[in-house]
Design a protein around this motif. Structure first.
Motif, PDB file in Angstrom:
ATOM      1  N   TYR A   1       0.715  -1.341   0.107  1.00  0.00           N
ATOM      2  CA  TYR A   1      -0.086  -0.068   0.006  1.00  0.00           C
ATOM      3  C   TYR A   1       0.853   1.253  -0.071  1.00  0.00           C
ATOM      4  O   TYR A   1       2.065   1.214   0.431  1.00  0.00           O
ATOM      5  CB  TYR A   1      -0.957   0.268   1.284  1.00  0.00           C
ATOM      6  N   ILE A   2       0.404   2.223  -0.584  1.00  0.00           N
ATOM      7  CA  ILE A   2       0.835   3.561  -0.389  1.00  0.00           C
ATOM      8  C   ILE A   2      -0.301   4.232   0.221  1.00  0.00           C
ATOM      9  O   ILE A   2      -1.539   4.439  -0.519  1.00  0.00           O
ATOM     10  CB  ILE A   2       1.448   4.316  -1.594  1.00  0.00           C
ATOM     11  N   ALA A   3      -0.099   5.176   1.352  1.00  0.00           N
ATOM     12  CA  ALA A   3      -1.267   5.980   1.740  1.00  0.00           C
ATOM     13  C   ALA A   3      -0.709   7.485   1.737  1.00  0.00           C
ATOM     14  O   ALA A   3       0.526   7.611   2.060  1.00  0.00           O
ATOM     15  CB  ALA A   3      -1.537   5.649   3.048  1.00  0.00           C
ATOM     16  N   ILE A   4      -1.455   8.184   1.234  1.00  0.00           N
ATOM     17  CA  ILE A   4      -1.153   9.785   1.039  1.00  0.00           C
ATOM     18  C   ILE A   4      -2.286  10.378   1.747  1.00  0.00           C
ATOM     19  O   ILE A   4      -3.369  10.253   1.604  1.00  0.00           O
ATOM     20  CB  ILE A   4      -1.008  10.378  -0.629  1.00  0.00           C
ATOM     21  N   GLN A   5      -1.753  11.104   3.033  1.00  0.00           N
ATOM     22  CA  GLN A   5      -2.777  11.579   4.039  1.00  0.00           C
ATOM     23  C   GLN A   5      -2.373  12.932   4.471  1.00  0.00           C
ATOM     24  O   GLN A   5      -1.209  13.424   4.603  1.00  0.00           O
ATOM     25  CB  GLN A   5      -2.560  10.618   5.159  1.00  0.00           C
ATOM     26  N   THR A   6      -3.160  13.491   4.831  1.00  0.00           N
ATOM     27  CA  THR A   6      -3.068  14.812   5.639  1.00  0.00           C
ATOM     28  C   THR A   6      -2.415  14.446   7.161  1.00  0.00           C
ATOM     29  O   THR A   6      -2.704  13.421   7.657  1.00  0.00           O
ATOM     30  CB  THR A   6      -4.247  15.676   5.895  1.00  0.00           C
TER      31      THR A   6
END
Length: 174
Positions: A155-160
């Motif tokens: 997974y790649i998670a792009i989050q604030t």
């Protein structure tokens, strides 16, 4: 008449100058963690965007905290490497995270390699048993990647950053 022509030329020069600042700012940050905060999203979809501004997203699932959406005709490739799916997570109708799932190591490794090029060295890069974890953390956004060699899922998670803090409190039961 001369003054009006001068003002039009000055206005045009200022406009061109201001338009040129954006690529220069991007070029100055590329390859550094500062670029993460400049990008602040994925494929021109910015984090914190209200759901109503993205009418092409379709609800795929939800839980007690988040609603997950997918694009109907999403490009499921990153630099010619296939991804399993891409989900856009909304908390209180604002985009707080983007999740990209991989079902093979080559695709995950290629995507993580792109992150190194875009954002430089990560703050965290560790291996625990059969898992790899890599994290880039900016002031406003973060990217966390993981891959499990047993399940062959990554997974790649792009989050604030704000969402990451709220989520940690939820997970920790605070």
């Amino acid at each position: 008449m001369i003054r009006r022509t001068f003002m039009l030329k000055l206005s045009l020069i200022l406009t061109l100058f201001l338009l040129s600042l954006s690529p220069q700012a991007k070029a100055q940050t590329e390859g550094s963690i500062a670029a993460l905060d400049v990008d602040f999203g994925f494929r021109n979809i910015k984090l914190n965007t209200p759901l109503e501004k993205l009418p092409y997203l379709l609800l795929s699932r939800e839980n007690k905290y988040l609603k997950f959406y997918q694009k109907k005709d999403e490009n499921l490739y990153i630099n010619n490497y296939p991804v399993d799916y891409i989900e856009y997570a909304f908390e209180q109708n604002k985009l707080c995270a983007i999740y990209i799932a991989f079902n093979n190591y080559a695709s995950y490794e290629a995507a993580a390699g792109i992150m190194y090029i875009l954002y430089g060295e990560p703050q965290e890069n560790k291996r625990q048993g059969q898992d790899i974890f890599i994290t880039w953390r900016g002031k406003k956004a973060l990217i966390a990647t993981s891959y499990n060699f047993n399940s062959k899922v990554g997974y790649i998670a792009i989050q604030t950053v704000d969402f990451m803090h709220r989520w940690r409190r939820i997970v920790d039961g605070a």
